[in-house]
Design an enzyme around this catalytic site. Structure first.
Site, PDB file in Angstrom:
ATOM      1  N   HIS A 260       1.116  -1.448   0.015  1.00 32.45           N
ATOM      2  CA  HIS A 260      -0.367   0.188   0.033  1.00 32.45           C
ATOM      3  C   HIS A 260       1.063   1.001   0.132  1.00 32.45           C
ATOM      4  CE1 HIS A 260      -3.092   3.045   1.122  1.00 32.45           C
ATOM      5  NE2 HIS A 260      -3.619   2.286   0.179  1.00 32.45           N
ATOM      6  N   ASP A 314      -8.332  -5.717  -0.106  1.00 34.81           N
ATOM      7  CA  ASP A 314      -7.870  -6.488  -1.059  1.00 34.81           C
ATOM      8  C   ASP A 314      -7.573  -8.243  -1.079  1.00 34.81           C
ATOM      9  OD1 ASP A 314      -9.283  -4.392  -2.108  1.00 34.81           O
ATOM     10  OD2 ASP A 314      -7.606  -4.065  -3.874  1.00 34.81           O
TER      11      ASP A 314
HETATM   12  N1  CMC Z   1       4.055  -7.551  -4.138  1.00 33.85           N
HETATM   13  C1  CMC Z   1       5.299  -7.680  -3.685  1.00 33.85           C
HETATM   14  N2  CMC Z   1       6.157  -6.408  -4.131  1.00 33.85           N
HETATM   15  C2  CMC Z   1       5.712  -5.531  -3.892  1.00 33.85           C
HETATM   16  C3  CMC Z   1       4.003  -5.291  -3.417  1.00 33.85           C
HETATM   17  C4  CMC Z   1       3.667  -6.654  -4.019  1.00 33.85           C
HETATM   18  N3  CMC Z   1       2.039  -6.429  -3.802  1.00 33.85           N
HETATM   19  N4  CMC Z   1       3.893  -4.113  -3.576  1.00 33.85           N
HETATM   20  C5  CMC Z   1       5.160  -3.180  -3.654  1.00 33.85           C
HETATM   21  N5  CMC Z   1       5.701  -3.960  -3.003  1.00 33.85           N
HETATM   22  C6  CMC Z   1       7.562  -3.643  -3.985  1.00 33.85           C
HETATM   23  C7  CMC Z   1       7.972  -3.281  -5.177  1.00 33.85           C
HETATM   24  O1  CMC Z   1       8.149  -4.108  -6.087  1.00 33.85           O
HETATM   25  C8  CMC Z   1       8.874  -2.394  -5.061  1.00 33.85           C
HETATM   26  O2  CMC Z   1      10.114  -2.848  -4.741  1.00 33.85           O
HETATM   27  P1  CMC Z   1      11.347  -2.048  -5.094  1.00 33.85           P
HETATM   28  O3  CMC Z   1      11.851  -0.622  -4.772  1.00 33.85           O
HETATM   29  O4  CMC Z   1      12.384  -3.141  -4.848  1.00 33.85           O
HETATM   30  O5  CMC Z   1      11.412  -2.151  -6.568  1.00 33.85           O
HETATM   31  C9  CMC Z   1       7.984  -0.968  -3.747  1.00 33.85           C
HETATM   32  O6  CMC Z   1       7.171  -2.623  -2.927  1.00 33.85           O
HETATM   33  C10 CMC Z   1       7.415  -0.201  -3.774  1.00 33.85           C
HETATM   34  O7  CMC Z   1       6.822  -0.361  -5.149  1.00 33.85           O
HETATM   35  P2  CMC Z   1       5.956   0.566  -5.471  1.00 33.85           P
HETATM   36  O8  CMC Z   1       4.937  -0.070  -6.228  1.00 33.85           O
HETATM   37  O9  CMC Z   1       6.811   1.226  -6.259  1.00 33.85           O
HETATM   38  O10 CMC Z   1       4.875   1.400  -4.650  1.00 33.85           O
HETATM   39  P3  CMC Z   1       3.566   2.203  -4.212  1.00 33.85           P
HETATM   40  O11 CMC Z   1       3.495   3.122  -3.589  1.00 33.85           O
HETATM   41  O12 CMC Z   1       3.638   2.484  -5.314  1.00 33.85           O
HETATM   42  O13 CMC Z   1       2.807   0.730  -4.904  1.00 33.85           O
HETATM   43  C11 CMC Z   1       0.236  -0.420  -4.702  1.00 33.85           C
HETATM   44  C12 CMC Z   1       1.442   1.102  -3.923  1.00 33.85           C
HETATM   45  C13 CMC Z   1      -0.657  -0.791  -3.623  1.00 33.85           C
HETATM   46  C14 CMC Z   1       0.075  -0.066  -5.739  1.00 33.85           C
HETATM   47  C15 CMC Z   1       1.316  -2.048  -5.006  1.00 33.85           C
HETATM   48  O14 CMC Z   1       1.958  -2.233  -3.224  1.00 33.85           O
HETATM   49  C16 CMC Z   1       0.944  -3.011  -5.682  1.00 33.85           C
HETATM   50  O15 CMC Z   1       0.987  -3.130  -6.934  1.00 33.85           O
HETATM   51  N6  CMC Z   1      -0.141  -3.620  -4.902  1.00 33.85           N
HETATM   52  C17 CMC Z   1      -0.408  -5.206  -5.414  1.00 33.85           C
HETATM   53  C18 CMC Z   1      -1.891  -4.216  -6.249  1.00 33.85           C
HETATM   54  C19 CMC Z   1      -2.455  -4.111  -5.234  1.00 33.85           C
HETATM   55  O16 CMC Z   1      -3.298  -4.969  -3.852  1.00 33.85           O
HETATM   56  N7  CMC Z   1      -3.778  -2.733  -4.907  1.00 33.85           N
HETATM   57  C20 CMC Z   1      -4.847  -2.888  -3.867  1.00 33.85           C
HETATM   58  C21 CMC Z   1      -4.043  -1.670  -3.416  1.00 33.85           C
HETATM   59  S1  CMC Z   1      -5.127  -1.157  -1.386  1.00 33.85           S
HETATM   60  C22 CMC Z   1      -7.074  -1.003  -2.492  1.00 33.85           C
HETATM   61  C23 CMC Z   1      -7.024  -0.157  -3.460  1.00 33.85           C
HETATM   62  O17 CMC Z   1      -6.316   1.029  -2.922  1.00 33.85           O
HETATM   63  O18 CMC Z   1      -8.192  -0.440  -3.505  1.00 33.85           O
END
Ligand code: CMC
Length: 377
Positions: A260, A314
């Site tokens: 998140h 989720d």
């Molecule tokens: N699984 C594995 N690694 C992850 C995940 C994950 N679900 N989420 C983040 N990371 C890692 C990512 O690979 C990155 O690693 P590194 O720095 O080594 O490259 C680091 O954590 C930062 O990730 P990011 O995607 O740049 O961070 P963000 O703040 O943009 O991510 C997020 C937020 C929700 C988009 C992301 O965690 C994600 O894609 N999660 C999976 C999709 C998901 O479950 N979405 C629902 C979000 S909550 C409900 C809602 O908002 O609707």
């Protein structure tokens, strides 16, 4: 004044708001200052919607009037039903919801968003009609007639009835109501931002909500719950969780339902949902998906040690919806049925001190290029 560019506007305040607050370090989420755990235990979705929209808990008479208004506006016009019938069966229910909500705005006056009375009725209609639209598309695409809402049933019971045609089980409908509370609001997320950007143009609320629905659909936002259940089905049994998670992380792929932007600990909504899973599966029979999910959480926490990536809202919600007979591609529309309360609360706030969103960009293109005629290219 030049500002630093923040990809994804991470950490950049886009509005002032009193609707909800997240403490991502401690894993706390409050709606209008009240913790979600307390609301889930003591409130109902409709009461929580009022709280979000109007800033405080309703009096008995406020609540009764709001519940009656919402109940009376659940029906959708036959032309909206006809519109839904024309949509392809293979389409995504979020697209059907977005199309139907955009079309709703053509049937109702209230484009004058300076009129508070009109705005109240628009909010009532949107909260009331989204479940009817979601249930109608789910039934029509499988060849069943859609069912009109039943005024004798509460918000969650009526949705499950319109979807399945069965008198809803009390435990499941109370659980759905709690899930709707948990999904009702979450500060300045992508869909809320999309909605207030549209609202800032003084567009009507149906267009505002249609914008938010579009943003919620993506797998990085609300669409993740659908993918979580698919992932759990692919894993199949708890013993397969370790190789699956290890393989996915080795390929630098993301675990759906984890991570998140704001929470650096387990999402408090995931904790409440996991508790609901335990209660529901004890009373209504176990779900094999739940056993797999618990193991995926355990293995992921071990393999991701040191990274603040934990289950989000989720991760456990889809397992509950699956138990209620809701199809996987309808999970995000159910999320939207709840989140509309939060979107509308932010819409009200935006209108109170509106300023058109018109951010800046950092131009990286060229200047002063000569135009070359087509014949010379
Ligand atoms: N699984 C594995 N690694 C992850 C995940 C994950 N679900 N989420 C983040 N990371 C890692 C990512 O690979 C990155 O690693 P590194 O720095 O080594 O490259 C680091 O954590 C930062 O990730 P990011 O995607 O740049 O961070 P963000 O703040 O943009 O991510 C997020 C937020 C929700 C988009 C992301 O965690 C994600 O894609 N999660 C999976 C999709 C998901 O479950 N979405 C629902 C979000 S909550 C409900 C809602 O908002 O609707």
């Amino acid at each position: 004044m030049p500002h630093d560019f923040m990809p994804g506007l991470a950490g950049v305040p886009a509005a002032k708001s009193a609707v909800s607050d997240v403490d991502g370090g401690r894993g706390v989420l409050e709606y209008r200052g009240i913790g979600i755990e307390e609301l889930c235990a003591k409130s109902s979705f409709l009461e929580t919607a009022w709280l979000l929209l109007f800033g405080g808990l309703p009096t008995r008479s406020d609540f009764d009037r709001f519940a009656r208004d919402v109940t009376r506006h659940r029906r959708i016009k036959y032309r909206i039903v006809e519109l839904i019938k024309c949509l392809p069966d293979q389409g995504h229910p979020m697209d059907a919801l977005q199309a139907a909500v955009a079309a709703l705005g053509m049937f109702y006056p209230g484009r004058n968003v300076a009129d508070a009375d009109n705005n109240y009725w628009s909010a009532v209609r949107l909260i009331a009609k989204l479940p009817t639209i979601v249930a109608a598309y789910a039934r029509l695409r499988r060849g069943d007639d859609c069912l009109p809402p039943r005024d004798d049933l509460g918000f969650a019971d009526n949705f499950l009835y319109m979807l399945t045609g069965q008198a809803p089980d009390d435990v499941l409908s109370r659980t759905l109501d709690a899930c709707l509370i948990l999904h009702a609001e979450h500060t300045m997320n992508a869909s809320t931002f999309a909605g207030i950007v549209t609202a800032s143009t003084l567009a009507d609320p149906y267009t505002v909500v249609a914008s938010s629905i579009g943003a919620l659909k993506g797998p990085l936002h609300g669409g993740a719950n659908e993918e979580v259940v698919q992932m759990l089905r692919d894993i199949g049994e708890p013993g397969n969780a370790r190789p699956y998670v290890a393989g996915l992380l080795a390929e630098k792929r993301k675990l759906m339902g984890f991570g998140h932007r704001v929470y650096k600990v387990k999402d408090p909504r995931a904790t409440v949902l996991q508790g609901l899973c335990e209660q529901v599966f004890r009373k209504c029979g176990a779900s094999p998906l739940y056993e797999v999910a618990v193991e995926v959480e355990r293995i992921s926490t071990e393999l991701l040690a040191g990274k603040p990536i934990y289950p989000n809202v989720d991760f456990y919600s889809g397992i509950l919806y699956d138990k209620m007979g809701i199809e996987a591609d309808c999970f995000t529309p159910v999320f939207a049925m709840a989140r509309v309360a939060g979107w509308l609360a932010h819409w009200f706030e935006q209108l109170r001190e509106n300023k058109l969103y018109r951010p800046d960009q950092i131009y990286e293109g060229e200047h002063n290029r000569p135009y070359v005629p087509l014949s010379q290219r």
